[in-house]
Design a protein around this motif. Structure first.
Motif, PDB file in Angstrom:
ATOM      1  N   SER A  48       3.525 -27.554 -37.656  1.00  0.00           N
ATOM      2  CA  SER A  48       4.183 -27.151 -36.424  1.00  0.00           C
ATOM      3  C   SER A  48       4.834 -25.800 -36.632  1.00  0.00           C
ATOM      4  O   SER A  48       5.146 -25.411 -37.764  1.00  0.00           O
ATOM      5  N   CYS A  49       5.038 -25.085 -35.533  1.00  0.00           N
ATOM      6  CA  CYS A  49       5.799 -23.838 -35.604  1.00  0.00           C
ATOM      7  C   CYS A  49       6.595 -23.662 -34.321  1.00  0.00           C
ATOM      8  O   CYS A  49       6.285 -24.285 -33.293  1.00  0.00           O
ATOM      9  N   ILE A  50       7.605 -22.810 -34.405  1.00  0.00           N
ATOM     10  CA  ILE A  50       8.467 -22.551 -33.262  1.00  0.00           C
ATOM     11  C   ILE A  50       8.825 -21.076 -33.242  1.00  0.00           C
ATOM     12  O   ILE A  50       9.155 -20.479 -34.278  1.00  0.00           O
ATOM     13  N   THR A  51       8.716 -20.464 -32.077  1.00  0.00           N
ATOM     14  CA  THR A  51       9.040 -19.052 -31.945  1.00  0.00           C
ATOM     15  C   THR A  51      10.547 -18.856 -31.796  1.00  0.00           C
ATOM     16  O   THR A  51      11.302 -19.817 -31.629  1.00  0.00           O
ATOM     17  N   GLY A  52      10.966 -17.606 -31.816  1.00  0.00           N
ATOM     18  CA  GLY A  52      12.384 -17.316 -31.642  1.00  0.00           C
ATOM     19  C   GLY A  52      12.929 -17.772 -30.303  1.00  0.00           C
ATOM     20  O   GLY A  52      14.102 -18.136 -30.192  1.00  0.00           O
ATOM     21  N   SER A  53      12.067 -17.804 -29.299  1.00  0.00           N
ATOM     22  CA  SER A  53      12.488 -18.243 -27.966  1.00  0.00           C
ATOM     23  C   SER A  53      12.377 -19.746 -27.779  1.00  0.00           C
ATOM     24  O   SER A  53      12.729 -20.256 -26.723  1.00  0.00           O
ATOM     25  N   GLY A  54      11.857 -20.444 -28.794  1.00  0.00           N
ATOM     26  CA  GLY A  54      11.798 -21.900 -28.723  1.00  0.00           C
ATOM     27  C   GLY A  54      10.459 -22.483 -28.302  1.00  0.00           C
ATOM     28  O   GLY A  54      10.361 -23.685 -28.065  1.00  0.00           O
ATOM     29  N   ARG A  55       9.439 -21.655 -28.221  1.00  0.00           N
ATOM     30  CA  ARG A  55       8.114 -22.175 -27.894  1.00  0.00           C
ATOM     31  C   ARG A  55       7.558 -22.916 -29.098  1.00  0.00           C
ATOM     32  O   ARG A  55       7.622 -22.411 -30.223  1.00  0.00           O
ATOM     33  N   THR A  56       6.993 -24.095 -28.860  1.00  0.00           N
ATOM     34  CA  THR A  56       6.570 -24.950 -29.973  1.00  0.00           C
ATOM     35  C   THR A  56       5.072 -25.233 -29.944  1.00  0.00           C
ATOM     36  O   THR A  56       4.454 -25.261 -28.872  1.00  0.00           O
ATOM     37  N   TYR A  57       4.543 -25.453 -31.125  1.00  0.00           N
ATOM     38  CA  TYR A  57       3.130 -25.752 -31.305  1.00  0.00           C
ATOM     39  C   TYR A  57       3.014 -26.826 -32.379  1.00  0.00           C
ATOM     40  O   TYR A  57       3.788 -26.825 -33.342  1.00  0.00           O
ATOM     41  N   TYR A  58       2.029 -27.730 -32.208  1.00  0.00           N
ATOM     42  CA  TYR A  58       1.885 -28.847 -33.139  1.00  0.00           C
ATOM     43  C   TYR A  58       0.426 -29.060 -33.513  1.00  0.00           C
ATOM     44  O   TYR A  58      -0.473 -28.884 -32.692  1.00  0.00           O
ATOM     45  N   SER A  59       0.225 -29.507 -34.732  1.00  0.00           N
ATOM     46  CA  SER A  59      -1.104 -29.938 -35.121  1.00  0.00           C
ATOM     47  C   SER A  59      -1.369 -31.313 -34.518  1.00  0.00           C
ATOM     48  O   SER A  59      -0.439 -32.059 -34.192  1.00  0.00           O
ATOM     49  N   GLU A  60      -2.634 -31.652 -34.395  1.00  0.00           N
ATOM     50  CA  GLU A  60      -2.992 -32.944 -33.815  1.00  0.00           C
ATOM     51  C   GLU A  60      -2.489 -34.103 -34.673  1.00  0.00           C
ATOM     52  O   GLU A  60      -2.220 -35.180 -34.166  1.00  0.00           O
ATOM     53  N   SER A  61      -2.361 -33.863 -35.952  1.00  0.00           N
ATOM     54  CA  SER A  61      -1.964 -34.948 -36.854  1.00  0.00           C
ATOM     55  C   SER A  61      -0.519 -35.407 -36.638  1.00  0.00           C
ATOM     56  O   SER A  61      -0.157 -36.517 -37.026  1.00  0.00           O
ATOM     57  N   VAL A  62       0.305 -34.546 -36.021  1.00  0.00           N
ATOM     58  CA  VAL A  62       1.718 -34.919 -35.840  1.00  0.00           C
ATOM     59  C   VAL A  62       2.175 -34.854 -34.394  1.00  0.00           C
ATOM     60  O   VAL A  62       3.304 -35.251 -34.085  1.00  0.00           O
ATOM     61  N   LYS A  63       1.328 -34.372 -33.512  1.00  0.00           N
ATOM     62  CA  LYS A  63       1.718 -34.240 -32.104  1.00  0.00           C
ATOM     63  C   LYS A  63       2.109 -35.602 -31.537  1.00  0.00           C
ATOM     64  O   LYS A  63       1.412 -36.591 -31.739  1.00  0.00           O
ATOM     65  N   GLY A  64       3.248 -35.641 -30.881  1.00  0.00           N
ATOM     66  CA  GLY A  64       3.732 -36.891 -30.314  1.00  0.00           C
ATOM     67  C   GLY A  64       4.610 -37.695 -31.246  1.00  0.00           C
ATOM     68  O   GLY A  64       5.303 -38.622 -30.812  1.00  0.00           O
ATOM     69  N   ARG A  65       4.594 -37.360 -32.524  1.00  0.00           N
ATOM     70  CA  ARG A  65       5.446 -38.082 -33.498  1.00  0.00           C
ATOM     71  C   ARG A  65       6.529 -37.175 -34.082  1.00  0.00           C
ATOM     72  O   ARG A  65       7.635 -37.628 -34.369  1.00  0.00           O
ATOM     73  N   PHE A  66       6.201 -35.915 -34.275  1.00  0.00           N
ATOM     74  CA  PHE A  66       7.139 -34.960 -34.875  1.00  0.00           C
ATOM     75  C   PHE A  66       7.631 -33.995 -33.804  1.00  0.00           C
ATOM     76  O   PHE A  66       6.881 -33.626 -32.897  1.00  0.00           O
ATOM     77  N   THR A  67       8.878 -33.573 -33.930  1.00  0.00           N
ATOM     78  CA  THR A  67       9.453 -32.609 -33.013  1.00  0.00           C
ATOM     79  C   THR A  67      10.154 -31.511 -33.811  1.00  0.00           C
ATOM     80  O   THR A  67      11.033 -31.802 -34.620  1.00  0.00           O
TER      81      THR A  67
END
Length: 125
Positions: A48-67
């Motif tokens: 996962s990654c998060i930009t300075g403005s708070g935009r988030t991205y997740y891999s399929e392996s953790v999407k829905g479980r990790f924040t």
């Protein structure tokens, strides 16, 4: 620039853990933070990654479980991990880079110039 990950430990399958990454040496709101893990005998995996403005991205392996989240006042990032599975067992790392484009890329490990030490997460079945 220094990153310090913490919060790992032993948890049963189905449980939760919250990892934290303390960042120093950066101005808070423009760098990208990513979370990664490496299981024994496997390559490092971007989660996962998060930009300075708070935009988030997740891999399929953790999407829905990790924040992923960040606090630009405290200069920290957290990774809340829920519904943990034994296959989530790994050393978890936080890392950062200064972006030249909008968004962020959790899979581009080479883009992350600054790394913290890992924290071990063990999920028992």
């Amino acid at each position: 620039v220094q990153l310090q990950a913490s919060g790992g430990g032993l948890v049963q399958a189905g449980g939760s853990l919250r990892l934290s990454c303390a960042v120093s040496g950066f101005a808070a709101d423009y760098y990208v933070i990513g979370w990664f893990r490496q299981a024994p005998g496997k390559e490092r995996e971007g989660l996962s990654c998060i930009t300075g403005s708070g935009r988030t991205y997740y891999s399929e392996s953790v999407k829905g479980r990790f924040t992923i989240s960040r606090d630009n006042v405290e200069n920290t990032s957290d990774l809340q991990m829920n519904s943990l599975k034994p296959e989530d067992t790994a050393v978890y790392y936080c890392a950062a880079y200064i972006p030249s484009l909008p968004g962020c890329h959790y899979a581009d490990i080479d883009e992350y110039r600054f790394w913290g030490q890992g924290t071990l997460v063990t999920v028992s079945s």
